[in-house]
Every structure is written in C-alpha cells, then in structure tokens.
Design a protein around this motif. Structure first.
Motif: not given
Length: 110
Positions: A43, A35-36, A6, A97, A8-9
């Motif tokens: 993003q 990853h979004g 993850d 994503g 994503h952030d």
C-alpha cells in the motif's frame, strides 16, 4: 464531474497503469483515486507511486493539481476548485489514502 477510481486492492503496477490511463483521458473530470493509506509495504509503494505520477504530470503541465484529501484544508489548494467541486470533494478531506487530480481549467478562484 468527479470520477472515482478504486485501486486499493490492486498491485502497484496495475494501479499505476490505471492511474496513468485515467489521467490521459481525464477531460474536465476530477479524478479521485482511492489507493489506501500505506499501512502495508504494498500500500505504501502504491501511495508513493501514484503521488509521484501526479507530481510528474503537474510538472509537465498536463494537470493542474495532484493532492491528498487532507490537502483540501489548505486555502491555496482549495483555490483550484469551484465551490460546487469542493462540495462534492468534502467527504475526502480527512482521507489520506486518496489522491485528487484535476486538469487545468479556466475557473481558478483567486
């Protein structure tokens, strides 16, 4: 075996570094990189960077496939995975994503 990463952030550079390292040590695992979708500039850059890394590694022959979740709906792409693997990946089919990366294997279905 499926390994979920993850990012994503994370920022684009950190995410890219983690993805490259994971691909280098992939073994027989399938990587699922969260990853979004790309709703923000960061993003979107991360999504395109990770997809570019995957495409580059496919061209180099280091990995067999690098696809988004919805690409699993394509029978040609599904052929890269065993029935068991597809079962484990089914929850990612509608997720744009996500990038799914798999190293070359000997059990490609035709």
């Amino acid at each position: 075996m499926i390994q979920v990463i993850d990012v994503h952030d994370l920022d684009v550079l950190s995410a890219s570094s983690i993805v490259r390292q994971a691909i280098d040590t992939i073994g027989q695992k399938i990587l699922v990189i969260i990853h979004g979708y790309g709703s923000t500039t960061n993003q979107y850059k991360k999504l395109t960077q990770i997809r570019s890394i995957g495409k580059s590694r496919v061209k180099k022959g280091q990995i067999e496939v690098s696809i988004s979740g919805p690409d699993l709906n394509d029978p040609f792409q599904r052929a890269h995975f065993s029935i068991e693997e597809l079962g484990k990946l089914s929850s990612y089919i509608t997720n744009s994503g996500v990038t799914i990366i798999k190293k070359k294997s000997h059990h490609i279905q035709k």
